[in-house]
Design an enzyme around this catalytic site. Structure first.
Site, mmCIF file in Angstrom:
data_model
loop_
_atom_site.group_PDB
_atom_site.id
_atom_site.type_symbol
_atom_site.label_atom_id
_atom_site.label_comp_id
_atom_site.label_asym_id
_atom_site.label_seq_id
_atom_site.Cartn_x
_atom_site.Cartn_y
_atom_site.Cartn_z
ATOM 1 N N CYS A 23 0.576 15.731 -15.318
ATOM 2 C CA CYS A 23 -0.304 16.889 -15.480
ATOM 3 C C CYS A 23 -1.744 16.400 -15.644
ATOM 4 C CB CYS A 23 0.137 17.687 -16.698
ATOM 5 S SG CYS A 23 -1.004 19.020 -17.080
ATOM 6 N N ALA B 110 8.840 -4.113 12.102
ATOM 7 C CA ALA B 110 9.037 -4.987 10.936
ATOM 8 C C ALA B 110 10.519 -5.246 10.635
ATOM 9 C CB ALA B 110 8.363 -4.354 9.718
ATOM 10 N N CYS C 253 2.150 23.104 -19.791
ATOM 11 C CA CYS C 253 0.907 23.838 -20.039
ATOM 12 C C CYS C 253 0.383 24.582 -18.807
ATOM 13 C CB CYS C 253 -0.169 22.872 -20.552
ATOM 14 S SG CYS C 253 -0.845 21.830 -19.246
ATOM 15 N N HIS D 203 -1.449 1.278 -4.393
ATOM 16 C CA HIS D 203 -1.857 2.688 -4.374
ATOM 17 C C HIS D 203 -0.935 3.558 -5.229
ATOM 18 C CE1 HIS D 203 -3.970 1.837 -0.270
ATOM 19 N NE2 HIS D 203 -4.751 1.560 -1.291
ATOM 20 N N VAL E 38 3.628 4.104 -1.014
ATOM 21 C CA VAL E 38 3.841 4.868 -2.246
ATOM 22 C C VAL E 38 5.285 5.364 -2.319
ATOM 23 C CG1 VAL E 38 1.425 5.579 -2.551
ATOM 24 C CG2 VAL E 38 2.883 6.894 -1.004
ATOM 25 N N CYS F 147 -2.685 17.859 -19.548
ATOM 26 C CA CYS F 147 -2.067 17.347 -20.788
ATOM 27 C C CYS F 147 -1.365 16.009 -20.608
ATOM 28 C CB CYS F 147 -1.093 18.381 -21.364
ATOM 29 S SG CYS F 147 0.489 18.427 -20.496
ATOM 30 N N THR G 51 0.474 -2.821 8.577
ATOM 31 C CA THR G 51 -0.732 -2.142 8.094
ATOM 32 C C THR G 51 -1.820 -2.220 9.151
ATOM 33 O OG1 THR G 51 -2.494 -2.101 6.437
ATOM 34 C CG2 THR G 51 -1.390 -4.211 6.737
ATOM 35 N N GLN H 194 0.846 -1.192 0.000
ATOM 36 C CA GLN H 194 0.000 0.000 0.000
ATOM 37 C C GLN H 194 0.880 1.239 0.000
ATOM 38 O OE1 GLN H 194 -3.369 -0.580 3.048
ATOM 39 N NE2 GLN H 194 -1.856 -2.099 3.575
#
Ligand code: NAD
Ligand code: ZN
Length: 251
Positions: A129, A235, A153, A121, A105, A132, A191, A103
């Site tokens: 973006c 852990a 942009c 995730h 990131v 674009c 978790t 999970q």
């Protein structure tokens, strides 16, 4: 300090199993200096992640969403894998660990050397973006000028992570489901098992006949219901000692 007999018990279970899958959460990276959501010192003490990390906040109040995101980005950019990440990479090299459903990131399982990692995730390694689609590495973003804008942009940008209110990418969901329903041992590491649908993976494994074991200093809603037992400890320490024990067991 975790009891030696708990470590030995888990090492024996790993030795006996033939298809092991790990489900990791924010607690896995606490020893790498990245705050979890719900633990002590967690982001929850500063913000409500379900509000700051909601897709609508990013869309309609990007400056607010980027307050939490920039905190996480800063921690992740300087973080390194800990003993637990390296122990899981070793388990994969030993042919014991089939896949990690994470999970997280932070990308630290990849950095540690695991090859089969399902990033449930997404990740914070790059941003895209929202107008674009132009993608750049997160390291290129100036975190002192928020919210960041697209260099092509000037559109709003979004990390390549799944926000609250967004669906899990179907390939990650399907693969995780397959791994959970075909493993014979699931290690549920760090978790709180409260964010769905990731938190349903241990139920899927359990219902398909797998043994579920938790590694976490605190009990979770899975404890005593889905998990056969919990090894109560950090852990990094637990996984390093389990892999050492495993290597010393007779083949
Ligand atoms: P959570 O914050 O809800 O729960 C963290 C769990 O880790 C708690 O049960 C806690 O007891 C346990 N823990 C604390 N220290 C530990 C340690 N040293 N070793 C093992 N366990 C420890 O985390 P979650 O269940 O992963 O859910 C939160 C969501 O937050 C996830 O969706 C994840 O995407 C995101 N998140 C990711 C990161 C990251 O990438 N490192 C950090 C914060 C939040
Ligand atoms: Zn753009």
């Amino acid at each position: 300090m975790v009891n030696e007999s708990e470590i030995a018990r888990l090492a024996r279970d790993i030795r006996k199993a033939s298809r092991i899958v790990a489900l990791s959460g924010a607690g896995m990276s606490v020893e790498s200096g990245i705050a979890s959501f719900r633990g002590p010192g967690g982001l929850w003490e500063k913000y409500d992640p379900e509000e700051y990390g909601h897709i609508n906040t990013l869309r309609y109040e990007p400056a607010k969403a980027w307050i939490m995101l920039s905190d996480m980005q800063r921690e992740i950019l300087k973080a390194k894998p800990n003993k637990g990440h390296y122990a899981l990479a070793e388990l994969e090299r030993m042919g014991k660990l089939r896949a990690i459903i994470t999970q997280n990131v932070d990308g630290l399982h990849h950095v540690a050397g695991n090859r089969d990692v399902i990033e449930f995730h997404g990740h914070l390694q790059s941003v895209s973006c929202m107008d674009c689609g132009h993608r750049v590495p997160s390291a290129d973003i100036d975190l002192d000028k928020l919210p960041p804008r697209c260099s092509k942009c000037s559109g709003p940008v979004k990390p390549d992570a799944v926000f609250f209110g967004e669906a899990i990418p179907s390939d990650a969901l399907m693969r995780s489901h397959r791994e959970a329903s075909t493993c014979d041992l699931m290690l549920v590491i760090g978790t709180s098992a409260m964010v769905y649908p990731a938190a349903s993976m241990p139920d899927i494994a359990h219902d398909a006949g797998a043994r579920v074991v938790e590694i976490n200093p605190s009990e979770t809603p899975l404890t005593g219901r889905i998990s056969a037992y919990i090894v109560k400890g950090p852990a990094g320490d637990v996984l390093e000692r389990v892999v050492q024990q495993l290597k010393s067991l007779p083949a």
